[in-house]
Design a protein around this motif. Structure first.
Motif, short mmCIF file in Angstrom:
data_model
loop_
_atom_site.label_atom_id
_atom_site.label_comp_id
_atom_site.label_asym_id
_atom_site.label_seq_id
_atom_site.Cartn_x
_atom_site.Cartn_y
_atom_site.Cartn_z
N ARG A 90 0.77 -1.25 -0.04
CA ARG A 90 0.36 -0.03 -0.08
C ARG A 90 0.76 1.20 0.03
N THR A 91 0.27 2.23 -0.63
CA THR A 91 0.99 3.67 -0.13
C THR A 91 0.62 3.98 1.26
N GLU A 92 1.72 4.63 1.58
CA GLU A 92 1.41 4.86 3.20
C GLU A 92 0.14 5.61 3.67
N ASP A 93 -0.43 6.62 2.74
CA ASP A 93 -1.67 7.04 3.03
C ASP A 93 -2.86 6.07 3.25
N ASP A 94 -2.63 5.12 2.13
CA ASP A 94 -3.83 4.07 2.48
C ASP A 94 -3.37 3.35 3.69
N HIS A 95 -2.29 3.06 4.03
CA HIS A 95 -1.82 2.09 5.13
C HIS A 95 -2.37 2.96 6.40
N LEU A 96 -2.24 4.34 6.51
CA LEU A 96 -2.85 5.06 7.57
C LEU A 96 -4.30 5.29 7.69
N ASP A 97 -4.90 5.15 6.35
CA ASP A 97 -6.28 5.28 6.35
C ASP A 97 -6.87 3.90 6.69
#
Lengths: 98, 381
Positions: A90-97
């Motif tokens: 995942r991109t980290e933004d996805d990961h955080l979401d």
């Protein structure tokens, strides 16, 4: 500037993996599909245990193999795209979401 | 290659990488014996160790043999991943229900005691819960679609005298062994699982941390499994004993205290001696301290119940009876064995309508053997 320039990539949080000889089995808790990585994909996968940008990843892979970054640039990008499509990275933004 | 050499090869594969062991001499496997060897490697669940043996170069396989081994290893690892997926889901359900638990063996040992989880295959999921939560945990498994393989002989038999129950979901076929103690029989009654649960470690899987017994508890668990589980013991539990005792952060003083207080010294000694003998590997120096004391007679008698013919002729049940304190609990145990619920009898027989007569005739045979054996021992003194 492409959004990919600053995006950071990392394993999906629920990945499960096993090495089988020189290949790697990868799956997710949320998705039982099983993927087998081999060759350069294993190297890319190993690096993505820690979140990093695409350019940093390309530099690291190139350094590991003792080649210029431009020589592995396309392959690494394709590999990351494939891993993203499979949902195991995942991109980290996805990961955080997520 | 005869059976003795097959055995030696399997033991070398199982022992590879243990401290203090030299790499074995190179060995090739003739095609004639390969199918048998591969079958045994799979049955012993040592495909990962066999793959590493090939990579190290001393196990010399043809390309075709290597491909077949790799295929078997891939299947084993695929199954392990399914078990781990199940663990993630179930552990979350237990956590949501407020049921404390610890993962035993399998994924917990693969991820914390071995250099890589691919070196330790497993087939099922073992979870330990406090006895007071055992029935709630059974209900949770039932509520999530798992079916218990065998009902209790009588209500509350498990929490008083039992070790574990096996639960399987029809969709995945993965066995979940729900434990309230580590082993069946007297040793399982003598040890204190609640104290084990007071000493937890953890391991990471799928981005989450899971509770497991700490290394001292894990060593106790694998040692009891090696000594009292399969007879003859399987290779993986024996390797586990040497692996955890050499790679784990074991508190040997605590292990010695548990062994003394819970009457497990004989079982621990048996596990270490058997593992060392079978894998031709030295007992780790730190473990030698718990091997020096003699085994009390009561433990020796209990250990005999797990071995050879006695095991299959009611040895463990009879030893359990002698370990139960008090006349009323003993009576409850005997009555559950003699007159269990009909559903239990049917499930044990595997067919509907199995009669009590068959069960009683088996129990009578056990009693006769035990009385005649006990008489011989008494006269022999």
């Amino acid at each position: 500037v492409s959004p990919r320039t600053f995006a950071r990539y990392v394993w999906a949080p629920d990945v499960l993996t096993r090495r089988t000889g020189t290949t790697l089995l990868v799956t997710r808790v949320a998705d039982p599909a099983l993927h087998e990585l081999s060759g350069g994909a294993c190297a890319v996968w190993g690096e993505l245990s820690v979140s990093q940008t695409l350019s940093a990843l390309i530099d690291r892979i190139a350094g590991t193999h003792g080649v210029e970054p431009r020589e592995v640039n396309d392959q690494v990008r394709e590999c990351v795209d494939a891993l993203l499509a499979l949902g195991v990275v995942r991109t980290e933004d996805d990961h955080l979401d997520g | 290659m005869d059976e003795t050499r097959h055995d030696a090869l399997l033991r070398s594969i199982s022992a590879r990488g243990l401290p203090g062991l030299a790499e074995p001499d190179p060995i090739a496997v003739p095609d004639a014996g390969w199918v048998l060897i591969l079958g045994r490697v799979r049955a012993q669940r040592i495909t990962g160790a066999a793959m590493e043996s090939v990579a190290e170069g001393w196990l010399q396989l043809t390309d075709e043999q290597t491909e077949q081994l790799l295929s078997a290893h891939r299947r084993a690892m695929t199954w392990c991943l399914s078990v781990e997926r199940k663990l993630v889901v179930l552990s979350e359900a237990f956590q949501d229900a407020g049921i404390p638990h610890a993962v035993l063996k399998g994924p917990s040992i693969a991820h914390s005691a071995y250099p890589e989880p691919c070196l330790r295959s497993f087939a099922d999921l073992d979870l330990l819960v406090p006895t007071c939560e055992y029935e709630r945990a059974c209900a949770l498994l039932d509520g999530t679609g798992h079916r218990r393989r065998l009902p209790e002989p009588r209500p509350r038999f498990d929490v008083r005298f039992g070790k574990a129950s096996v639960h399987t979901h029809p969709d995945d076929g993965i066995e979940v062994d729900l434990h309230r103690t580590l082993v069946l029989g007297p040793f399982g009654l003598w040890l204190d699982p609640e104290e084990l649960l007071d000493h937890l470690g953890s391991f990471w899987l799928g981005g989450r941390s899971f509770p497991r017994l700490d290394d001292t508890g894990m060593l106790l668990n694998v040692a009891l499994h090696a000594a009292l589980g399969w007879s003859p013991p399987r290779l993986v539990p024996l390797r586990d004993v040497l692996q955890v005792s050499s790679a784990g952060d074991v508190e040997w003083d605590r292990l010695a205290r548990w062994a003394r207080d819970w009457r497990l010294a004989g079982a621990l000694k048996l596990a270490f001696m058997t593992a060392s003998d079978a894998l031709a590997a030295p007992v780790p120096a730190a473990a030698r301290g718990i091997l020096v004391d003699g085994t009390p007679r009561r433990e020796t008698r209990a250990l005999r119940a797990y071995k050879g013919e006695r095991r299959s002729h009611g040895g463990i049940s009879i030893a359990t009876l002698s370990a139960i304190s008090g006349i009323r609990p003993k009576a409850a145990y005997v009555s559950a064995l003699v007159a269990p619920h009909r559903q239990f009898v049917a499930a044990r027989g595997g067919v509907e309508g199995t009669s009590y007569v068959r069960r009683w005739s088996v129990l009578a045979r056990w009693a006769t053997r035990w009385i005649s054996g006990h008489g011989r021992r008494t006269r022999g003194r």
